[in-house]
Scaffold this motif. Sequence first.
Motif, PDB file in Angstrom:
ATOM      1  N   UNK A 196      26.798 -12.942  15.844  1.00 47.33           N
ATOM      2  CA  UNK A 196      28.191 -13.353  15.847  1.00 47.33           C
ATOM      3  C   UNK A 196      28.369 -14.660  16.592  1.00 47.33           C
ATOM      4  N   UNK A 197      29.521 -15.279  16.399  1.00 48.61           N
ATOM      5  CA  UNK A 197      29.809 -16.592  16.962  1.00 48.61           C
ATOM      6  C   UNK A 197      31.289 -16.657  17.338  1.00 48.61           C
ATOM      7  N   UNK A 198      31.591 -17.388  18.422  1.00 47.58           N
ATOM      8  CA  UNK A 198      32.968 -17.706  18.772  1.00 47.58           C
ATOM      9  C   UNK A 198      33.387 -18.985  18.058  1.00 47.58           C
ATOM     10  N   UNK A 199      34.654 -19.029  17.626  1.00 46.92           N
ATOM     11  CA  UNK A 199      35.148 -20.191  16.896  1.00 46.92           C
ATOM     12  C   UNK A 199      36.633 -20.364  17.204  1.00 46.92           C
ATOM     13  N   UNK A 200      37.019 -21.606  17.474  1.00 45.85           N
ATOM     14  CA  UNK A 200      38.409 -21.909  17.824  1.00 45.85           C
ATOM     15  C   UNK A 200      39.218 -22.209  16.564  1.00 45.85           C
ATOM     16  N   UNK A 201      40.320 -21.518  16.378  1.00 47.82           N
ATOM     17  CA  UNK A 201      41.220 -21.795  15.266  1.00 47.82           C
ATOM     18  C   UNK A 201      42.397 -22.655  15.709  1.00 47.82           C
ATOM     19  N   UNK A 202      42.625 -22.744  17.015  1.00 49.36           N
ATOM     20  CA  UNK A 202      43.623 -23.646  17.590  1.00 49.36           C
ATOM     21  C   UNK A 202      43.325 -23.752  19.073  1.00 49.36           C
ATOM     22  N   UNK A 203      44.074 -24.572  19.763  1.00 50.34           N
ATOM     23  CA  UNK A 203      43.884 -24.710  21.209  1.00 50.34           C
ATOM     24  C   UNK A 203      44.323 -23.467  21.961  1.00 50.34           C
ATOM     25  N   UNK A 204      44.979 -22.546  21.262  1.00 50.59           N
ATOM     26  CA  UNK A 204      45.473 -21.324  21.893  1.00 50.59           C
ATOM     27  C   UNK A 204      44.766 -20.066  21.414  1.00 50.59           C
ATOM     28  N   UNK A 205      43.779 -20.193  20.536  1.00 50.22           N
ATOM     29  CA  UNK A 205      43.164 -18.994  19.967  1.00 50.22           C
ATOM     30  C   UNK A 205      41.691 -19.218  19.674  1.00 50.22           C
ATOM     31  N   UNK A 206      40.856 -18.279  20.096  1.00 53.79           N
ATOM     32  CA  UNK A 206      39.441 -18.291  19.774  1.00 53.79           C
ATOM     33  C   UNK A 206      39.067 -16.904  19.252  1.00 53.79           C
ATOM     34  N   UNK A 207      38.227 -16.876  18.207  1.00 52.18           N
ATOM     35  CA  UNK A 207      37.869 -15.612  17.571  1.00 52.18           C
ATOM     36  C   UNK A 207      36.358 -15.496  17.396  1.00 52.18           C
ATOM     37  N   UNK A 208      35.894 -14.260  17.365  1.00 51.29           N
ATOM     38  CA  UNK A 208      34.469 -13.965  17.238  1.00 51.29           C
ATOM     39  C   UNK A 208      34.259 -13.068  16.028  1.00 51.29           C
ATOM     40  N   UNK A 380      46.104 -20.110   3.610  1.00 49.87           N
ATOM     41  CA  UNK A 380      46.574 -19.746   4.937  1.00 49.87           C
ATOM     42  C   UNK A 380      46.133 -20.788   5.965  1.00 49.87           C
ATOM     43  N   UNK A 381      47.040 -21.140   6.870  1.00 44.91           N
ATOM     44  CA  UNK A 381      46.723 -22.097   7.917  1.00 44.91           C
ATOM     45  C   UNK A 381      45.852 -21.439   8.994  1.00 44.91           C
ATOM     46  N   UNK A 383      44.756 -20.042  12.361  1.00 38.45           N
ATOM     47  CA  UNK A 383      45.515 -19.466  13.479  1.00 38.45           C
ATOM     48  C   UNK A 383      46.855 -18.878  13.070  1.00 38.45           C
ATOM     49  N   UNK A 384      47.212 -18.929  11.781  1.00 34.87           N
ATOM     50  CA  UNK A 384      48.412 -18.234  11.332  1.00 34.87           C
ATOM     51  C   UNK A 384      48.026 -16.784  11.051  1.00 34.87           C
ATOM     52  N   UNK A 385      47.719 -16.101  12.134  1.00 34.78           N
ATOM     53  CA  UNK A 385      47.164 -14.763  12.039  1.00 34.78           C
ATOM     54  C   UNK A 385      45.716 -14.776  12.458  1.00 34.78           C
ATOM     55  N   UNK A 386      45.013 -13.702  12.164  1.00 30.97           N
ATOM     56  CA  UNK A 386      43.589 -13.588  12.507  1.00 30.97           C
ATOM     57  C   UNK A 386      42.788 -14.083  11.306  1.00 30.97           C
ATOM     58  N   UNK A 387      42.658 -15.396  11.239  1.00 29.94           N
ATOM     59  CA  UNK A 387      42.168 -16.070  10.037  1.00 29.94           C
ATOM     60  C   UNK A 387      40.663 -16.345  10.064  1.00 29.94           C
ATOM     61  N   UNK A 388      39.926 -15.616  10.884  1.00 27.57           N
ATOM     62  CA  UNK A 388      38.484 -15.876  11.022  1.00 27.57           C
ATOM     63  C   UNK A 388      37.734 -15.775   9.702  1.00 27.57           C
ATOM     64  N   UNK A 425      47.233 -28.723   5.658  1.00 25.79           N
ATOM     65  CA  UNK A 425      46.341 -29.238   6.695  1.00 25.79           C
ATOM     66  C   UNK A 425      46.146 -28.230   7.812  1.00 25.79           C
ATOM     67  N   UNK A 426      44.987 -28.327   8.472  1.00 30.23           N
ATOM     68  CA  UNK A 426      44.706 -27.440   9.595  1.00 30.23           C
ATOM     69  C   UNK A 426      45.635 -27.756  10.752  1.00 30.23           C
ATOM     70  N   UNK A 427      45.802 -26.749  11.617  1.00 27.63           N
ATOM     71  CA  UNK A 427      46.556 -26.974  12.827  1.00 27.63           C
ATOM     72  C   UNK A 427      45.787 -27.943  13.712  1.00 27.63           C
ATOM     73  N   UNK A 428      46.429 -28.995  14.219  1.00 26.69           N
ATOM     74  CA  UNK A 428      45.750 -29.977  15.043  1.00 26.69           C
ATOM     75  C   UNK A 428      45.517 -29.426  16.442  1.00 26.69           C
ATOM     76  N   UNK A 429      44.307 -29.631  16.987  1.00 28.61           N
ATOM     77  CA  UNK A 429      44.067 -29.181  18.362  1.00 28.61           C
ATOM     78  C   UNK A 429      45.011 -29.885  19.319  1.00 28.61           C
ATOM     79  N   UNK A 430      45.504 -29.137  20.293  1.00 29.08           N
ATOM     80  CA  UNK A 430      46.381 -29.725  21.296  1.00 29.08           C
ATOM     81  C   UNK A 430      45.567 -30.484  22.325  1.00 29.08           C
TER      82      UNK A 430
END
Length: 430
Positions: A196-208, A380-381, A383-388, A425-430
């Motif tokens: 498994x791997x961690x991956x950032x979908x936005x500056x406020x969310x990271x998913x594995x 789906x954008x 981080x608009x949900x659990x978009x992993x 477009x993807x959510x831009x990192x903050x």
Amino acid sequence: MSLRNTARRGAAAMVLAVLMPLALTACSGDDEGPAFVSATPSAAAAPQAGAEPLTLAVTPAEAAKNQPVSTEIGTKVTGGTVQTVTVTDSSGGKVAGAMRADGSSWVPSKPLKYGKAYKATVVVADAGGQTVEKSTSFTTMGRPSKKTGAGLYLFAEREYGVAMPVVIEFTSPVPVSARAGVERRLFVTTDPPQPGVWSWSSSLQVMYRGPEFWQTGTKITVRAALEGVPMGNGRYGDKDQKGVGNISTTKIEMKVDNATKQMQVFKNDNLVKTLPVSLGKKTTPSSSGTLVVMDKLRKTVFDTTDDPGNVDRYRVDIEYAQRLTWGGEYIHAAPWSVQHQGKRNVSHGCVNVSMANAQYLFNLTRIGDPITIKGTERTVRPANGWTAWSVTWDQFLKGSALPIPPELTGLGSTPAPSASATPQPSVSPS
């Protein structure tokens, strides 16, 4: 941090962290530590001819001050391996911890105390029995004034579907410069073992997640060891958290095709039901992608009447609602659109089904079950949900702030579903 239950309202979109589960291996946190000696090879055994010299460097540096309470004891070794790490506080009390699997550092089992002095002693040895010992002393920082909280969506008393990602959301944006440090403090183990791997979908969310859905019956154990971790912008993590996720022994998967306006329901990879749906009309299309059931509400109210920017405001009672996005897309009962289901799209972005079919799905599914929707006017954008799962494995890996081990690349086989129109477009990192 609990799921947001306000129906039909978009929550602010919450970008990619890494690695194989960062396992720790036991390494003397409880045994008596050796007395301090200089960092010079002992005379217990003569070095073998041609062998790499046994050397050891330890961090933090001697007398370092204002260290985070997340401080690890770094060990850089040549010609040997770490045998013991002993960490004590100013009273001589031992601090429990363990080595990372790669041997790069020793991680405390709990955060260190604020404003306290510590001493670490490391012993390494080579194949011939020669040893080197080195110590360092340091002092931790005072309690920070600015903290970043984190919400971990895993609860031991629940059973989750096979697509349940490990989701961590932050109360303040984590800048790119801080993400690698945050990822290194996120530890995951799975039983049975799966990559498994961690991956950032936005500056406020990271998913594995792994390259494929979890095996049924998997147990996921997580330690988000974030207290005292520098989170950027002068902020530090507020606390350590642990979570356990038990994956169901039954695999449920839903697939929706806009071309046919039918949902196929699979149980353990066998088709068990096909039912008609109505998706979002062209002005409010449903999102294509592999989404995950995030919450289940037996009854709720969709209310957009206080949204001045919405020209299509409404308030309606809803039954058997299953949230798919923070933006307000659900699977739910829609008895008012039964005549359209299977024929045309009339919803505001939700997956409309009949009352009987909504009840059937509600009773069948769990949080973490996947639904793949394809062929709509938008994707789906992030981080608009659990978009992993709405990106391919290779795309998911690109969101990591840490290097990807070569053995993890190319593992995923299933491409992400595509929309029929240009993706948003993807959510831009903050």
